[in-house]
Design an enzyme around this catalytic site. Structure first.
Site, short mmCIF file in Angstrom:
data_model
loop_
_atom_site.label_atom_id
_atom_site.label_comp_id
_atom_site.label_asym_id
_atom_site.label_seq_id
_atom_site.Cartn_x
_atom_site.Cartn_y
_atom_site.Cartn_z
CD1 TRP A 11 -1.32 -5.48 -3.59
CD2 TRP A 11 -0.96 -6.43 -1.59
NE1 TRP A 11 -0.85 -6.74 -3.81
CE2 TRP A 11 -0.62 -7.35 -2.60
CE3 TRP A 11 -0.83 -6.81 -0.26
CZ2 TRP A 11 -0.14 -8.63 -2.32
CZ3 TRP A 11 -0.35 -8.09 0.02
CH2 TRP A 11 -0.02 -8.98 -1.01
CD GLU A 26 15.37 -12.96 -10.08
OE1 GLU A 26 14.95 -11.82 -10.36
OE2 GLU A 26 15.08 -13.55 -9.02
CE LYS A 51 10.86 -2.62 -6.94
NZ LYS A 51 11.52 -3.56 -7.85
CB CYS A 87 -0.88 0.02 1.24
SG CYS A 87 -1.80 -1.50 1.53
CG ASN A 119 1.00 1.69 3.80
OD1 ASN A 119 -0.14 1.82 3.35
ND2 ASN A 119 2.06 2.24 3.22
N GLY A 120 0.28 -1.80 6.63
CA GLY A 120 0.63 -2.78 7.65
C GLY A 120 -0.56 -3.66 7.98
CD GLU A 161 8.51 -11.51 -9.69
OE1 GLU A 161 8.53 -11.05 -8.54
OE2 GLU A 161 9.41 -11.28 -10.51
CG HIS A 193 16.73 -37.40 -8.17
ND1 HIS A 193 17.03 -38.70 -7.86
CD2 HIS A 193 17.91 -36.79 -8.45
CE1 HIS A 193 18.34 -38.88 -7.92
NE2 HIS A 193 18.90 -37.74 -8.28
NE ARG A 237 4.57 1.53 -1.57
CZ ARG A 237 5.59 1.37 -0.73
NH1 ARG A 237 6.77 1.82 -1.08
NH2 ARG A 237 5.43 0.80 0.43
CE LYS A 259 12.96 -10.43 -11.94
NZ LYS A 259 12.38 -11.01 -10.74
#
Length: 618
Positions: A88, A495, A613, A2, A114-115, A502, A518, A27, A499
């Site tokens: 968010w 990574e 973000k 947020c 926020n939180g 995402e 395996h 964000r 990417k």
């Protein structure tokens, strides 16, 4: 996560608040809202853009983007003091009612937050039992009611009294119609930054919303509050003791947060990597002793030689760079090193060894799980370094020392240039520790030469963009993709897999190449292409054998390698550097692959669904 923006001064607040929210869109959010202080009579709380007379708070909220909120505002939305928010969703689905700011029943108190308030359910039940109707599903609304119910004579005391009931994390900004000359803010675990202007003050959760108006900022610490008036500010603890928070100057200009002619921030930030890497190297290389200067570590040579183990902590891309960093430290400094998700480490009551050097990695320097791990380590007496991008961030302040990666502002939710610069920063740290220990002068010179080649080689990789765009169109129809690599190639595979999922929403998995047999080999088929990381090192033939295994099961293969791979359907050839530094270059074409795959699928590149973000909640 947020975003918070606040303003008090002489100018009309609404346009400034909307501009600030637009700066924070990267964000991640699902709704937005604004409250403006406007004069002295009462207003109801139910309207989405409530009419108000003098002395009231006018509130407008909208599900969707900031532009949807802007479209909902009436032509006149006057007032020179206000707060705004992008939400968010955590408690309650996205919607107008759950959007911030939240108000009390009278509409005279407005809060953005926020939180996460951990005891929100208990507080909601208590308030409901006292006859208060809560209209949203959020945790934040309880704060507005607690502040409004306080009999304390000042807004500061009302907020302080309300916060005594709160368990959890918060960054908040509060307006009260009875105190029209101020905004009160507080921080515990979620960033709050004050912006110092000329006869005006700003507040935000991120300097990105401030730099177009001021570069003088004050970052609050946990347990700290502030009162903002048009011509001054003061800071104090939640217990009421005065603190002396002095302004610092933001390193970056407002233009650093613009797209600079690119279609998306992600594309801009991929393209900036050569310059970003040059920045992280600048002024740090010591040719005389074949080492580097890292003065911010606060770790002298004797202390460095006493380190028996290195543990790196991070989340998401930061964790993946930690894996690269651990390998670099083991190879160059010959110190046992490993990386672990900070979100797991903080919950497992790990044994903290006094001879272990802990390193916390975070782009924002505010990642909640990583910050909580740092605080737990400090409580147990550990030495902790920070590797962060944002100067003055919480992790930078809480750690014993560290190094900044100097990637510049990274706006896109998906990390690219910061990932690369962090990997380079770890190479510098590994070289520094290695030369203090047993790394030879010749090896030091070899690594320095490799580091200096990186910017030019990154530019060489980026010149292949059109070819990679064509490959992305070819693979964009895949329902899933497999990424594989051995040793140095495995963190690159992790990574690259992250990417792709995402930003394109294609399911992707990453495995060590040696683990395919395996279990994961059962997934290989023509509709599940594999991306193989094939560096030209001592494991080249082993990696080629992996290609044979995949081909034998009719799998399609895209290889990232230093030379064409006969068994691959397609190969992206990257320049060769030193074997220790090759992973830094091999990840860059896969950033472009993810970007152009997402573009081909019409995704919202800079604001992927459900993601944020800076993850400042658990």
């Amino acid at each position: 996560m947020c975003g918070i923006v606040g303003y008090i001064g002489r100018r009309e607040a609404a346009p400034l608040l909307l501009e600030g929210l637009q700066r924070l869109e990267y964000r991640g959010y699902d709704s937005a809202g604004i409250a403006v202080q406007s004069g002295s009579a009462r207003s109801g709380r139910g309207a989405k853009a409530a009419a108000a007379g003098p002395g009231e708070l006018r509130v407008a909220k909208a599900k969707g983007r900031v532009r949807d909120l802007e479209a909902r505002l009436p032509k006149r939305f006057p007032g020179t003091t206000g707060i705004a928010h992008t939400r968010w969703a955590t408690h309650g689905a996205p919607g107008d009612t759950n959007a911030h700011p939240h108000t009390d029943a009278s509409g005279r108190v407005a809060v953005v937050h926020n939180g996460i308030i951990d005891n929100a359910s208990d507080l909601r039940a208590r308030l409901g039992g006292e006859g208060i109707e809560l209209v949203s599903e959020t945790d934040t609304e309880v704060l507005a009611h607690l502040i409004a119910r306080s009999d304390a004579p000042t807004l500061e005391e009302k907020v302080r009294e309300a916060l005594r009931h709160i368990e959890g994390t918060y960054g908040i900004a509060v307006l009260h119609a009875d105190f029209p000359d101020r905004i009160v803010v507080a921080r515990n675990g979620s960033p709050v930054v004050l912006g110092i202007g000329e006869k005006e003050m700003f507040v935000s959760s991120d300097v990105a919303a401030l730099v177009s108006h001021t570069r003088q900022v004050v970052t609050l610490d946990d347990g700290e509050m502030a009162t903002l008036k048009a011509d001054d500010y003061r800071t104090y603890t939640t217990e009421g003791s005065t603190t002396s928070a002095a302004p610092t100057t933001v390193e970056w200009e407002a233009e650093s947060y613009d797209m600079g002619g690119h279609e998306t921030y992600m594309h801009k930030e991929i393209a900036e990597q050569a310059d970003a890497v040059d920045r992280v190297l600048r002024g740090r290389i010591d040719d005389r002793f074949s080492t580097v200067h890292l003065g911010g570590l606060n770790l002298d040579a004797r202390e460095a030689r006493g380190v028996r183990r290195v543990k790196i902590l991070g989340c998401g891309s930061a964790y993946h760079t930690g894996l690269i960093g651990a390998q670099l430290i083991e190879e160059l400094a010959r110190i046992p090193a490993d990386a672990e998700p900070a979100s797991e480490f903080r919950y497992r009551n790990a044994v903290v060894d006094p001879d272990t050097l802990y390193i916390a990695v975070s782009q924002s320097g505010e990642t909640y799980d990583t910050l909580a791990a740092v605080q737990e380590l400090k409580r147990k007496g550990a030495r902790v370094l920070g590797v962060v991008n944002v100067v003055g961030s919480a992790i930078a302040r809480e750690t014993d020392g560290g190094l900044y990666v100097h990637a510049g502002p990274e706006v896109c939710v998906v990390s690219t240039k910061c990932f690369t610069n962090t990997a380079v920063a770890f190479a510098l740290l590994a070289l520094h520790l290695g030369r203090i220990r047993d790394l030879s002068v010749s090896d030091g010179k070899r690594i320095i030469a490799g580091l200096r080649r990186l910017p030019e080689q990154i530019t060489e990789v980026l010149k292949q963009e059109e070819d990679i765009r064509a490959l992305a169109a070819h693979y964009a129809t895949a329902r899933s993709m497999m990424f594989v690599g051995r040793v140095r190639g495995y963190p690159v595979a992790l990574e690259a897999s992250l990417k792709l999922k995402e930003v394109s929403y294609i399911h992707a998995e990453a495995y060590p190449a040696s683990e395919l047999k395996h279990g994961p080999l059962a997934l290989i088929e023509p509709d599940v292409p594999s991306v193989a990381i094939i560096p030209d090192d001592d494991l080249l033939e082993k990696n080629r054998a992996t290609l044979e295994e995949i081909k034998a099961r009719s799998g399609r293969i895209l290889a990232v390698a230093h030379q064409e791979q006969e068994k691959a359907d397609h190969t992206i050839v990257v320049p060769k550097n030193e074997v220790e530094l090759d992973p830094i270059l091999m990840g860059i074409p896969l950033q472009l692959l993810a970007y152009h795959t997402a573009t081909a699928l019409g995704r919202d590149i800079d604001k992927p669904r459900n993601l944020a973000k800076s993850v400042t909640v658990e």
